[in-house]
Scaffold this motif. Structure first.
Motif, PDB file in Angstrom:
ATOM      1  N   GLU A  38       6.226  17.017   6.871  1.00 39.63           N
ATOM      2  CA  GLU A  38       5.429  18.235   7.032  1.00 39.63           C
ATOM      3  C   GLU A  38       3.956  17.936   7.294  1.00 39.63           C
ATOM      4  O   GLU A  38       3.331  18.592   8.121  1.00 39.63           O
ATOM      5  CB  GLU A  38       5.536  19.103   5.770  1.00 39.63           C
ATOM      6  CG  GLU A  38       6.800  19.926   5.724  1.00 39.63           C
ATOM      7  CD  GLU A  38       7.088  20.437   4.322  1.00 39.63           C
ATOM      8  OE1 GLU A  38       6.152  20.507   3.515  1.00 39.63           O
ATOM      9  OE2 GLU A  38       8.261  20.751   4.047  1.00 39.63           O
ATOM     10  N   ASP A  39       3.394  16.962   6.580  1.00 40.43           N
ATOM     11  CA  ASP A  39       1.956  16.744   6.760  1.00 40.43           C
ATOM     12  C   ASP A  39       1.654  15.693   7.832  1.00 40.43           C
ATOM     13  O   ASP A  39       0.522  15.236   7.951  1.00 40.43           O
ATOM     14  CB  ASP A  39       1.279  16.397   5.430  1.00 40.43           C
ATOM     15  CG  ASP A  39       1.821  15.128   4.808  1.00 40.43           C
ATOM     16  OD1 ASP A  39       2.371  14.304   5.537  1.00 40.43           O
ATOM     17  OD2 ASP A  39       1.673  14.954   3.595  1.00 40.43           O
ATOM     18  N   GLY A  40       2.649  15.318   8.626  1.00 43.16           N
ATOM     19  CA  GLY A  40       2.383  14.444   9.769  1.00 43.16           C
ATOM     20  C   GLY A  40       2.330  12.968   9.437  1.00 43.16           C
ATOM     21  O   GLY A  40       2.102  12.142  10.312  1.00 43.16           O
ATOM     22  N   THR A  41       2.556  12.607   8.162  1.00 37.91           N
ATOM     23  CA  THR A  41       2.478  11.195   7.784  1.00 37.91           C
ATOM     24  C   THR A  41       3.537  10.358   8.507  1.00 37.91           C
ATOM     25  O   THR A  41       3.274   9.224   8.905  1.00 37.91           O
ATOM     26  CB  THR A  41       2.660  11.051   6.259  1.00 37.91           C
ATOM     27  OG1 THR A  41       1.697  11.868   5.615  1.00 37.91           O
ATOM     28  CG2 THR A  41       2.476   9.629   5.821  1.00 37.91           C
TER      29      THR A  41
ATOM     30  N   ALA B 184       0.837  -1.203   0.000  1.00 36.64           N
ATOM     31  CA  ALA B 184       0.000   0.000   0.000  1.00 36.64           C
ATOM     32  C   ALA B 184       0.871   1.252   0.000  1.00 36.64           C
ATOM     33  O   ALA B 184       0.604   2.215  -0.722  1.00 36.64           O
ATOM     34  CB  ALA B 184      -0.917  -0.011   1.220  1.00 36.64           C
ATOM     35  N   LEU B 185       1.953   1.216   0.806  1.00 33.88           N
ATOM     36  CA  LEU B 185       2.848   2.385   0.891  1.00 33.88           C
ATOM     37  C   LEU B 185       3.558   2.600  -0.447  1.00 33.88           C
ATOM     38  O   LEU B 185       3.687   3.734  -0.922  1.00 33.88           O
ATOM     39  CB  LEU B 185       3.858   2.169   2.017  1.00 33.88           C
ATOM     40  CG  LEU B 185       4.844   3.284   2.275  1.00 33.88           C
ATOM     41  CD1 LEU B 185       4.118   4.555   2.679  1.00 33.88           C
ATOM     42  CD2 LEU B 185       5.826   2.896   3.372  1.00 33.88           C
TER      43      LEU B 185
ATOM     44  N   VAL C 293       2.502   9.294  11.964  1.00 40.65           N
ATOM     45  CA  VAL C 293       1.525   8.209  11.955  1.00 40.65           C
ATOM     46  C   VAL C 293       2.192   6.898  11.535  1.00 40.65           C
ATOM     47  O   VAL C 293       1.934   5.847  12.114  1.00 40.65           O
ATOM     48  CB  VAL C 293       0.349   8.550  11.019  1.00 40.65           C
ATOM     49  CG1 VAL C 293      -0.706   7.474  11.098  1.00 40.65           C
ATOM     50  CG2 VAL C 293      -0.259   9.888  11.403  1.00 40.65           C
ATOM     51  N   LEU C 294       3.093   6.981  10.527  1.00 42.56           N
ATOM     52  CA  LEU C 294       3.797   5.767  10.096  1.00 42.56           C
ATOM     53  C   LEU C 294       4.617   5.183  11.238  1.00 42.56           C
ATOM     54  O   LEU C 294       4.722   3.974  11.378  1.00 42.56           O
ATOM     55  CB  LEU C 294       4.726   6.090   8.920  1.00 42.56           C
ATOM     56  CG  LEU C 294       4.156   5.957   7.514  1.00 42.56           C
ATOM     57  CD1 LEU C 294       5.246   6.242   6.505  1.00 42.56           C
ATOM     58  CD2 LEU C 294       3.569   4.580   7.280  1.00 42.56           C
TER      59      LEU C 294
ATOM     60  N   LEU D 125       8.206  15.897   2.620  1.00 43.31           N
ATOM     61  CA  LEU D 125       6.774  16.134   2.454  1.00 43.31           C
ATOM     62  C   LEU D 125       5.976  15.321   3.468  1.00 43.31           C
ATOM     63  O   LEU D 125       5.003  15.804   4.045  1.00 43.31           O
ATOM     64  CB  LEU D 125       6.341  15.775   1.023  1.00 43.31           C
ATOM     65  CG  LEU D 125       6.995  16.599  -0.083  1.00 43.31           C
ATOM     66  CD1 LEU D 125       6.522  16.125  -1.442  1.00 43.31           C
ATOM     67  CD2 LEU D 125       6.683  18.072   0.090  1.00 43.31           C
ATOM     68  N   ASP D 126       6.392  14.070   3.698  1.00 39.31           N
ATOM     69  CA  ASP D 126       5.700  13.233   4.673  1.00 39.31           C
ATOM     70  C   ASP D 126       5.897  13.756   6.085  1.00 39.31           C
ATOM     71  O   ASP D 126       5.051  13.570   6.954  1.00 39.31           O
ATOM     72  CB  ASP D 126       6.223  11.789   4.598  1.00 39.31           C
ATOM     73  CG  ASP D 126       5.573  11.026   3.462  1.00 39.31           C
ATOM     74  OD1 ASP D 126       4.558  11.501   2.947  1.00 39.31           O
ATOM     75  OD2 ASP D 126       6.086   9.956   3.114  1.00 39.31           O
TER      76      ASP D 126
ATOM     77  N   LYS E 150       1.880   6.535  -6.841  1.00 40.51           N
ATOM     78  CA  LYS E 150       0.741   7.336  -7.278  1.00 40.51           C
ATOM     79  C   LYS E 150       1.028   8.822  -7.053  1.00 40.51           C
ATOM     80  O   LYS E 150       0.769   9.658  -7.917  1.00 40.51           O
ATOM     81  CB  LYS E 150      -0.489   6.899  -6.468  1.00 40.51           C
ATOM     82  CG  LYS E 150      -1.808   7.158  -7.160  1.00 40.51           C
ATOM     83  CD  LYS E 150      -2.966   6.851  -6.233  1.00 40.51           C
ATOM     84  CE  LYS E 150      -3.321   5.381  -6.151  1.00 40.51           C
ATOM     85  NZ  LYS E 150      -4.435   5.146  -5.197  1.00 40.51           N
ATOM     86  N   LEU E 151       1.581   9.132  -5.871  1.00 38.21           N
ATOM     87  CA  LEU E 151       1.891  10.528  -5.558  1.00 38.21           C
ATOM     88  C   LEU E 151       2.924  11.092  -6.522  1.00 38.21           C
ATOM     89  O   LEU E 151       2.846  12.244  -6.938  1.00 38.21           O
ATOM     90  CB  LEU E 151       2.425  10.639  -4.129  1.00 38.21           C
ATOM     91  CG  LEU E 151       1.376  10.640  -3.029  1.00 38.21           C
ATOM     92  CD1 LEU E 151       2.043  10.545  -1.677  1.00 38.21           C
ATOM     93  CD2 LEU E 151       0.526  11.892  -3.104  1.00 38.21           C
TER      94      LEU E 151
ATOM     95  N   ARG F 191       1.094   3.965  -2.932  1.00 39.89           N
ATOM     96  CA  ARG F 191       0.771   5.356  -2.635  1.00 39.89           C
ATOM     97  C   ARG F 191       1.895   6.275  -3.095  1.00 39.89           C
ATOM     98  O   ARG F 191       1.667   7.310  -3.713  1.00 39.89           O
ATOM     99  CB  ARG F 191       0.546   5.542  -1.133  1.00 39.89           C
ATOM    100  CG  ARG F 191       0.116   6.955  -0.793  1.00 39.89           C
ATOM    101  CD  ARG F 191       0.379   7.302   0.641  1.00 39.89           C
ATOM    102  NE  ARG F 191       1.803   7.452   0.888  1.00 39.89           N
ATOM    103  CZ  ARG F 191       2.329   8.345   1.711  1.00 39.89           C
ATOM    104  NH1 ARG F 191       1.557   9.139   2.390  1.00 39.89           N
ATOM    105  NH2 ARG F 191       3.629   8.411   1.879  1.00 39.89           N
TER     106      ARG F 191
ATOM    107  N   ARG G 176       1.220  12.047  -9.750  1.00 36.67           N
ATOM    108  CA  ARG G 176       0.253  13.158  -9.727  1.00 36.67           C
ATOM    109  C   ARG G 176       0.999  14.484  -9.868  1.00 36.67           C
ATOM    110  O   ARG G 176       2.218  14.555  -9.686  1.00 36.67           O
ATOM    111  CB  ARG G 176      -0.507  13.146  -8.388  1.00 36.67           C
ATOM    112  CG  ARG G 176      -1.357  11.928  -8.190  1.00 36.67           C
ATOM    113  CD  ARG G 176      -2.821  12.202  -8.423  1.00 36.67           C
ATOM    114  NE  ARG G 176      -3.550  10.965  -8.620  1.00 36.67           N
ATOM    115  CZ  ARG G 176      -4.431  10.470  -7.755  1.00 36.67           C
ATOM    116  NH1 ARG G 176      -4.684  11.118  -6.644  1.00 36.67           N
ATOM    117  NH2 ARG G 176      -5.058   9.353  -8.013  1.00 36.67           N
ATOM    118  N   ALA G 177       0.233  15.543 -10.109  1.00 32.37           N
ATOM    119  CA  ALA G 177       0.831  16.865 -10.296  1.00 32.37           C
ATOM    120  C   ALA G 177       1.665  17.238  -9.071  1.00 32.37           C
ATOM    121  O   ALA G 177       1.260  16.992  -7.932  1.00 32.37           O
ATOM    122  CB  ALA G 177      -0.276  17.889 -10.500  1.00 32.37           C
TER     123      ALA G 177
END
Lengths: 205, 218
Positions: free
Chosen positions: B73-76, B3-4, B79-80, B70-71, B10-11, B7, B14-15
């Motif tokens: 900064e947004d708190g990922t 899944a990681l 959680v990971l 990036l992970d 996919k990221l 993801r 994306r733009a």
């Protein structure tokens, strides 16, 4: 399986902020932390979540049982709400994200990119993430920031349901959620300068 | 874990994901080299393996500061770190995703760019093999460097300073294998050493990176 803290001391940036924190959180109960800004609520929650080690003391029952929601939501702005939740569900070995979408009224937003949501909608998606973890202990740091009253009610209901199904919740919040909970005021537990202060790693922090 | 990986891929697509950024840099660098050294095909063909390897290395470096920042900064990452997936595995997967989005396109593009630098025909195969064996090490070493500097504001430059010296052995053996291949010498010894560096990096560095990350997110 309860969460038990025994005489925990925590430090932030090498400076002890809290000491002598002890409580016992049984199954189905919630605990609300209160205290002024900078009193160490976030640090305590991060310590219980296992993101940093305590200075001293023992935490029982937290390993592989907590779902942590900090100030940041842990969502990718270029993924849709559903993709974000599916990703976290997969990481935690779960599949079904429908109850989480429904509990926070996210079904109409499921296909939207998270980056295009408002702050409150994003927060709701971040809180919905806890529901897809399948973990018993929810650790929430200021969960109601940027939520409107309806969303706060959704959140309170979600926590109530979680508690009713054998979950536990640990919250740092200042607003009244209408949840029956123990309250722990951390202000009197402020750490005094001690031999712990000036520990060997201080020079690097 | 899958899944990681999905993801991250996919990221990247994306733009704003930065896919193709390293590839474009690699292309521009190799186009600029003939302009700067002049149209001397004998000289170009003798420096081609080294230039291509250096270009691939710098292109890899370019996308590293996005790998964890990036992970973070947004708190990922928080959680990971509390998720059932071990942080070591999560970082190994992120290194793999970086390799697939940056290293693999470089490997595939290198033969075409070799034409621009007049790389001798017998060198193409060796160039691709050496990049295929060496770029995983670049991604894993880079993951370690990113984990060391993730908490620092604008840590990209510091990370480059930390990572570039660690890239030296990979560059030496990679470029040597490609050079020997291009002039028809036996290239197996540097290739074995290169494969050793890659395998060692993949085996050990996820643990070092996870230890460094645990320090930075506390």
């Amino acid at each position: 399986m309860s969460l038990r803290l025994a005489d925990i001391a925590v430090a932030r940036g090498g400076v002890p902020v809290l000491s002598g924190v002890s409580f016992n959180l049984p199954v189905g109960k919630a605990l609300i932390l209160r205290g002024p800004n900078g009193s160490g609520k976030t640090t305590l929650l991060r310590t219980i979540a296992g993101l940093q080690p305590p200075l001293s003391g023992e935490i029982e029952g937290a390993v592989d049982a907590v779902a942590y929601a900090g100030h940041a939501d842990g969502l990718k702005s270029m993924l849709s709400v559903a993709e974000n939740l599916q990703f976290w569900a997969a990481v935690y070995g779960q599949h079904d994200i429908a109850p989480a979408l429904e509990a926070y009224g996210l079904a109409p937003l499921a296909g939207r990119l998270t980056g295009t949501l408002s702050a409150g909608q994003k927060r709701r998606a971040g809180l919905a993430r806890l529901m897809v973890t399948g973990r018993p202990i929810w650790i929430l740091d200021e969960p109601t920031v940027s939520l409107d009253t309806d969303a706060v009610t959704m959140f309170a209901n979600a926590v109530q349901r979680h508690l009713a199904t054998g979950g536990m919740a640990l919250l740092a919040t200042h607003i009244d959620l209408g949840i029956e909970a123990q309250v722990l005021d951390v202000a009197p537990l402020r750490a005094v300068a001690s031999e712990l202060h000036g520990a060997s790693d201080e020079a690097f922090l | 874990m899958i899944a990681l990986l999905l993801r991250d891929l996919k990221l990247a697509l994306r733009a704003g994901g930065g896919f193709g950024l390293g590839l474009a840099f690699f292309l521009i660098l190799t186009v600029l080299v003939p302009f700067s050294v002049g149209p001397q095909s004998a000289l170009l063909s003798s420096i081609a393996p080294g230039i291509l390897w250096l270009g691939a290395l710098l292109a890899c470096l370019l996308s590293l500061d996005r790998l964890l920042a990036l992970d973070f900064e947004d708190g990922t990452l928080d959680v990971l770190a509390t998720a059932p997936l071990p942080l070591e595995a999560a970082l190994a997967v992120k290194g793999l995703a970086h390799w697939i989005t940056t290293g693999l396109p470089l490997v595939l593009a290198a033969p075409f760019l070799g034409v621009l630098l007049n790389l001798p025909p017998e060198g193409f195969g060796w160039l691709v093999i050496s990049l295929l064996l060496g770029t995983p090490a670049l991604s894993m070493i880079g993951t370690f460097g990113a984990a060391l500097t993730v908490g620092i504001k604008r840590g990209g430059l510091l990370m480059s300073l930390l990572v570039l010296p660690l890239y030296v052995p990979t560059l030496i053996f990679g470029a040597e294998a490609a050079r020997r291949g291009a002039i028809g010498m036996d290239a197996e010894t540097p290739l074995f050493l290169l494969a050793g560096i890659s395998l060692g990096s993949i085996a050990l560095l996820p643990f070092a990176a996870a230890a460094a990350l645990r320090m930075t997110i506390r």
